[in-house]
Design a protein around this motif. Structure first.
Motif, PDB file in Angstrom:
ATOM      1  N   VAL A 104      36.234   0.530 -10.131  1.00  0.00           N
ATOM      2  CA  VAL A 104      36.266  -0.722 -10.883  1.00  0.00           C
ATOM      3  C   VAL A 104      34.459  -0.820 -11.485  1.00  0.00           C
ATOM      4  CG1 VAL A 104      37.378  -2.685  -9.558  1.00  0.00           C
ATOM      5  CG2 VAL A 104      35.080  -1.937  -8.853  1.00  0.00           C
ATOM      6  N   PRO A 105      34.282  -1.169 -11.779  1.00  0.00           N
ATOM      7  CA  PRO A 105      32.461  -1.537 -12.901  1.00  0.00           C
ATOM      8  C   PRO A 105      31.282  -1.738 -11.078  1.00  0.00           C
ATOM      9  CG  PRO A 105      33.211  -2.727 -14.603  1.00  0.00           C
ATOM     10  CD  PRO A 105      34.132  -2.471 -13.080  1.00  0.00           C
ATOM     11  N   SER A 106      30.126  -1.356 -11.333  1.00  0.00           N
ATOM     12  CA  SER A 106      29.741  -0.725 -10.056  1.00  0.00           C
ATOM     13  C   SER A 106      28.064  -2.093 -10.288  1.00  0.00           C
ATOM     14  CB  SER A 106      29.501   0.510  -9.334  1.00  0.00           C
ATOM     15  OG  SER A 106      28.196   0.151  -8.459  1.00  0.00           O
ATOM     16  N   PRO A 107      28.637  -2.562  -9.011  1.00  0.00           N
ATOM     17  CA  PRO A 107      26.830  -3.292  -9.822  1.00  0.00           C
ATOM     18  C   PRO A 107      25.674  -2.346  -9.138  1.00  0.00           C
ATOM     19  CG  PRO A 107      27.720  -3.542  -7.175  1.00  0.00           C
ATOM     20  CD  PRO A 107      29.227  -2.750  -8.000  1.00  0.00           C
ATOM     21  N   VAL A 108      26.178  -0.972  -8.686  1.00  0.00           N
ATOM     22  CA  VAL A 108      25.160  -0.531  -8.711  1.00  0.00           C
ATOM     23  C   VAL A 108      24.831   0.751 -10.077  1.00  0.00           C
ATOM     24  CG1 VAL A 108      24.245   2.261  -6.826  1.00  0.00           C
ATOM     25  CG2 VAL A 108      24.399  -0.244  -6.052  1.00  0.00           C
ATOM     26  N   ARG A 109      23.861   0.980 -10.074  1.00  0.00           N
ATOM     27  CA  ARG A 109      23.796   2.376 -11.329  1.00  0.00           C
ATOM     28  C   ARG A 109      23.391   3.251 -11.045  1.00  0.00           C
ATOM     29  NH1 ARG A 109      21.358  -1.373 -16.320  1.00  0.00           N
ATOM     30  NH2 ARG A 109      20.674  -2.465 -14.554  1.00  0.00           N
ATOM     31  N   LEU A 110      23.733   4.316 -11.112  1.00  0.00           N
ATOM     32  CA  LEU A 110      23.873   5.433 -11.075  1.00  0.00           C
ATOM     33  C   LEU A 110      22.724   6.532 -12.250  1.00  0.00           C
ATOM     34  CD1 LEU A 110      25.690   6.857  -8.072  1.00  0.00           C
ATOM     35  CD2 LEU A 110      23.670   5.894  -7.914  1.00  0.00           C
ATOM     36  N   ARG A 111      21.643   6.966 -12.354  1.00  0.00           N
ATOM     37  CA  ARG A 111      21.660   7.638 -13.750  1.00  0.00           C
ATOM     38  C   ARG A 111      20.491   9.146 -13.002  1.00  0.00           C
ATOM     39  NH1 ARG A 111      19.493   5.220 -17.304  1.00  0.00           N
ATOM     40  NH2 ARG A 111      19.896   7.494 -18.768  1.00  0.00           N
ATOM     41  N   VAL A 112      21.112   9.889 -14.275  1.00  0.00           N
ATOM     42  CA  VAL A 112      20.258  11.335 -14.140  1.00  0.00           C
ATOM     43  C   VAL A 112      18.792  11.021 -15.065  1.00  0.00           C
ATOM     44  CG1 VAL A 112      20.116  14.170 -14.303  1.00  0.00           C
ATOM     45  CG2 VAL A 112      22.629  12.863 -13.420  1.00  0.00           C
ATOM     46  N   GLY A 113      17.875  11.427 -14.288  1.00  0.00           N
ATOM     47  CA  GLY A 113      16.427  11.624 -13.939  1.00  0.00           C
ATOM     48  C   GLY A 113      16.350  12.511 -15.377  1.00  0.00           C
ATOM     49  N   GLN A 114      14.902  12.710 -15.974  1.00  0.00           N
ATOM     50  CA  GLN A 114      14.918  13.623 -17.248  1.00  0.00           C
ATOM     51  C   GLN A 114      14.275  14.857 -16.136  1.00  0.00           C
ATOM     52  OE1 GLN A 114      15.336  14.890 -20.689  1.00  0.00           O
ATOM     53  NE2 GLN A 114      15.752  12.175 -20.620  1.00  0.00           N
ATOM     54  N   ASP A 115      13.769  14.441 -14.868  1.00  0.00           N
ATOM     55  CA  ASP A 115      13.609  15.190 -14.240  1.00  0.00           C
ATOM     56  C   ASP A 115      14.795  16.158 -13.328  1.00  0.00           C
ATOM     57  OD1 ASP A 115      14.133  13.144 -12.928  1.00  0.00           O
ATOM     58  OD2 ASP A 115      11.908  13.041 -11.321  1.00  0.00           O
ATOM     59  N   GLY A 116      15.665  15.363 -13.835  1.00  0.00           N
ATOM     60  CA  GLY A 116      16.567  15.903 -12.768  1.00  0.00           C
ATOM     61  C   GLY A 116      17.294  15.258 -11.977  1.00  0.00           C
ATOM     62  N   HIS A 117      16.109  14.240 -10.955  1.00  0.00           N
ATOM     63  CA  HIS A 117      16.716  13.964  -9.904  1.00  0.00           C
ATOM     64  C   HIS A 117      17.956  11.902 -10.069  1.00  0.00           C
ATOM     65  CE1 HIS A 117      12.338  14.357  -8.521  1.00  0.00           C
ATOM     66  NE2 HIS A 117      13.588  15.238  -7.960  1.00  0.00           N
ATOM     67  N   ILE A 118      18.166  11.965  -9.321  1.00  0.00           N
ATOM     68  CA  ILE A 118      19.154  10.497  -9.103  1.00  0.00           C
ATOM     69  C   ILE A 118      18.600   9.744  -8.636  1.00  0.00           C
ATOM     70  CG2 ILE A 118      21.749   9.495  -8.282  1.00  0.00           C
ATOM     71  CD1 ILE A 118      23.054  13.112  -8.298  1.00  0.00           C
ATOM     72  N   TYR A 119      18.608   8.842  -9.598  1.00  0.00           N
ATOM     73  CA  TYR A 119      18.110   7.178  -9.470  1.00  0.00           C
ATOM     74  C   TYR A 119      19.390   5.762  -9.375  1.00  0.00           C
ATOM     75  CZ  TYR A 119      14.424   9.922 -10.498  1.00  0.00           C
ATOM     76  OH  TYR A 119      12.754  10.559 -10.714  1.00  0.00           O
ATOM     77  N   ARG A 120      18.702   5.216  -8.672  1.00  0.00           N
ATOM     78  CA  ARG A 120      19.711   4.701  -8.172  1.00  0.00           C
ATOM     79  C   ARG A 120      19.397   3.243  -8.467  1.00  0.00           C
ATOM     80  NH1 ARG A 120      23.757   3.240  -3.475  1.00  0.00           N
ATOM     81  NH2 ARG A 120      24.426   0.785  -3.200  1.00  0.00           N
ATOM     82  N   ILE A 121      19.866   1.867  -8.927  1.00  0.00           N
ATOM     83  CA  ILE A 121      19.325   0.902  -9.700  1.00  0.00           C
ATOM     84  C   ILE A 121      20.084  -0.561  -9.659  1.00  0.00           C
ATOM     85  CG2 ILE A 121      18.080   0.094 -12.532  1.00  0.00           C
ATOM     86  CD1 ILE A 121      18.693   2.986 -13.527  1.00  0.00           C
ATOM     87  N   HIS A 130      16.486  -3.923 -18.511  1.00  0.00           N
ATOM     88  CA  HIS A 130      15.629  -3.359 -18.560  1.00  0.00           C
ATOM     89  C   HIS A 130      14.742  -2.289 -17.804  1.00  0.00           C
ATOM     90  CE1 HIS A 130      13.300  -1.134 -21.750  1.00  0.00           C
ATOM     91  NE2 HIS A 130      12.219  -1.118 -20.873  1.00  0.00           N
ATOM     92  N   TYR A 131      15.195  -1.464 -17.687  1.00  0.00           N
ATOM     93  CA  TYR A 131      14.417  -0.811 -16.470  1.00  0.00           C
ATOM     94  C   TYR A 131      13.852   0.659 -17.322  1.00  0.00           C
ATOM     95  CZ  TYR A 131      18.508   2.230 -16.665  1.00  0.00           C
ATOM     96  OH  TYR A 131      19.451   2.754 -17.144  1.00  0.00           O
ATOM     97  N   SER A 132      12.411   1.498 -17.196  1.00  0.00           N
ATOM     98  CA  SER A 132      12.300   2.937 -17.172  1.00  0.00           C
ATOM     99  C   SER A 132      11.609   3.285 -16.260  1.00  0.00           C
ATOM    100  CB  SER A 132      11.012   2.699 -19.133  1.00  0.00           C
ATOM    101  OG  SER A 132       9.881   1.545 -18.335  1.00  0.00           O
ATOM    102  N   MET A 133      10.952   4.395 -15.858  1.00  0.00           N
ATOM    103  CA  MET A 133      10.335   5.399 -15.086  1.00  0.00           C
ATOM    104  C   MET A 133       9.416   5.797 -15.533  1.00  0.00           C
ATOM    105  SD  MET A 133      11.500   6.426 -11.252  1.00  0.00           S
ATOM    106  CE  MET A 133      11.860   5.040 -10.647  1.00  0.00           C
ATOM    107  N   HIS A 134       8.139   5.944 -15.484  1.00  0.00           N
ATOM    108  CA  HIS A 134       7.703   7.339 -15.949  1.00  0.00           C
ATOM    109  C   HIS A 134       6.535   7.629 -14.288  1.00  0.00           C
ATOM    110  CE1 HIS A 134       7.509   4.897 -19.507  1.00  0.00           C
ATOM    111  NE2 HIS A 134       6.728   5.716 -19.527  1.00  0.00           N
ATOM    112  N   LEU A 135       6.902   9.071 -14.140  1.00  0.00           N
ATOM    113  CA  LEU A 135       5.941  10.090 -13.460  1.00  0.00           C
ATOM    114  C   LEU A 135       5.150  11.059 -14.290  1.00  0.00           C
ATOM    115  CD1 LEU A 135       9.488  10.567 -11.097  1.00  0.00           C
ATOM    116  CD2 LEU A 135       7.781   8.604 -10.844  1.00  0.00           C
ATOM    117  N   GLY A 136       3.589  10.760 -13.331  1.00  0.00           N
ATOM    118  CA  GLY A 136       2.909  12.345 -13.827  1.00  0.00           C
ATOM    119  C   GLY A 136       2.171  11.576 -15.164  1.00  0.00           C
ATOM    120  N   GLY A 137       2.953  10.769 -16.013  1.00  0.00           N
ATOM    121  CA  GLY A 137       2.394  10.165 -17.822  1.00  0.00           C
ATOM    122  C   GLY A 137       4.022  10.587 -18.258  1.00  0.00           C
TER     123      GLY A 137
END
Length: 334
Positions: A104-121, A130-137
């Motif tokens: 079923v649709p999960s309340p937790v969203r998993l995403r692969v970042g541009q840096d290859g890491h897995i993020y939990r939203i 809306h969300y966004s994440m910057h690391l080192g600019g």
């Protein structure tokens, strides 16, 4: 595993899988392109399978291990596709029964970042818009195409409620800028989804794209250029496309993925309205925010007001929904 649909079967051997004294443990977590696969056993003695991709979002399938006969070896099958996510679990013992659970649709969203890491939203009871994440600019995470589109619609539903004492003049300007925002949302969705498909394992026709958009370069030249910038060839090609130009977007999806806008379930009259609204956006931005009417084929003026806004939102939302559905039906070329 970087493909829109698949099945993974294996035997899992563990002396502690059914032990309630053992805390949560992640059996495995991996990414393949933009796909994420996570299998864990939580503290409630549940086996939990998450699958996530930009097009489908995150789904979760949960099996209560109390319904499984305890043993040290269990059969596990993970099944994923754009239409469903399934988890099969069964003990490797005589007479053992196989348990099947649909995700079923999960309340937790998993995403692969541009840096290859897995993020939990987000999480249960925690809604994130809306969300966004910057690391080192550097931007490493932003909404998927369909998330960005839904955020746009949600924002415009709020904006529609705006009030002013300036009467009809305010309604014209408000309506025009809502249409401007709709076209921007259309542009963002079409560009983002165009690139997401490659990360989901769908292979674009690069030769057809070259012939349609850039005959002055060879594909080998472009591959070398993309490699030097640590980008894919398709990401380089996307720079050639104006995603606010309906004709270019239509051609890009047809050449790269074989999707024809006239065949996705949107009527010709709706496609014509969408194009007129895009043109209206250009008049508002480049001529005047006071532009008060939308040209029509009949010659009868259609005024820029909240009634037109409702038609515009319905038109764009239907187009995006049908296009998204068409992209979910794509499969890797053989």
């Amino acid at each position: 595993m970087c493909r829109p649909e698949g099945t993974l079967e294996f035997d899992y051997v563990s002396e502690t899988l059914f032990d309630p004294a053992v805390p949560q443990e992640v059996i495995f977590e991996l990414s393949a392109g933009a796909h994420i696969f996570q299998l864990l056993r939580n503290e409630r003695l549940e086996l939990v399978f998450y699958h996530s991709s930009p097009g489908t979002g995150t789904r979760v399938a949960t099996v209560d291990l109390n319904s499984i006969t305890p043993c040290s070896r269990v059969y596990i099958a993970l099944v994923w596709s754009p239409s469903e996510t399934m988890l099969y679990v069964g003990p490797r013992i005589a007479g053992g029964k196989l348990v099947r659970v649909e995700g079923v649709p999960s309340p937790v969203r998993l995403r692969v970042g541009q840096d290859g890491h897995i993020y939990r939203i987000g999480d249960a009871g925690v809604e994130v818009g809306h969300y966004s994440m910057h690391l080192g600019g550097r931007l490493v995470l932003q909404p998927t195409a369909i998330e960005a589109w839904r955020n746009t619609i949600q924002a415009l539903e709020v904006l529609k409620k705006a009030k002013s004492e300036d009467g009809y003049a305010f309604e014209v300007i408000l309506s025009n800028f809502i249409i401007v925002a709709l076209v921007t949302g259309f542009e963002t969705y079409c560009r983002t989804r165009f690139l997401e498909l490659e990360s989901e394992g769908v292979t674009p026709d690069l030769e057809a794209m070259m012939a349609a958009f850039c005959s002055r370069l060879t594909l080998e030249d472009l591959k070398r250029e993309a490699a030097s910038e640590n980008r894919t060839v398709l990401q380089k090609m996307a720079e050639w496309i104006n995603f606010q130009n309906y004709g270019q977007v239509k051609k890009a999806y047809r050449k790269a993925y074989g999707i024809r806008f006239g065949e996705i379930g949107v009527s010709s009259s709706e496609l014509a309205l969408l194009q007129r609204l895009i043109h209206h956006r250009h008049r508002v931005v480049h001529f005047s925010p006071w532009t008060g009417q939308l040209p029509t084929p009949s010659g009868e003026p259609e005024f820029s007001n909240l009634r037109l806004v409702e038609k515009a939102i319905t038109c764009f939302d239907r187009f995006v929904a049908r296009l998204h559905e068409a992209t979910l039906g794509l499969r890797p070329s053989k």
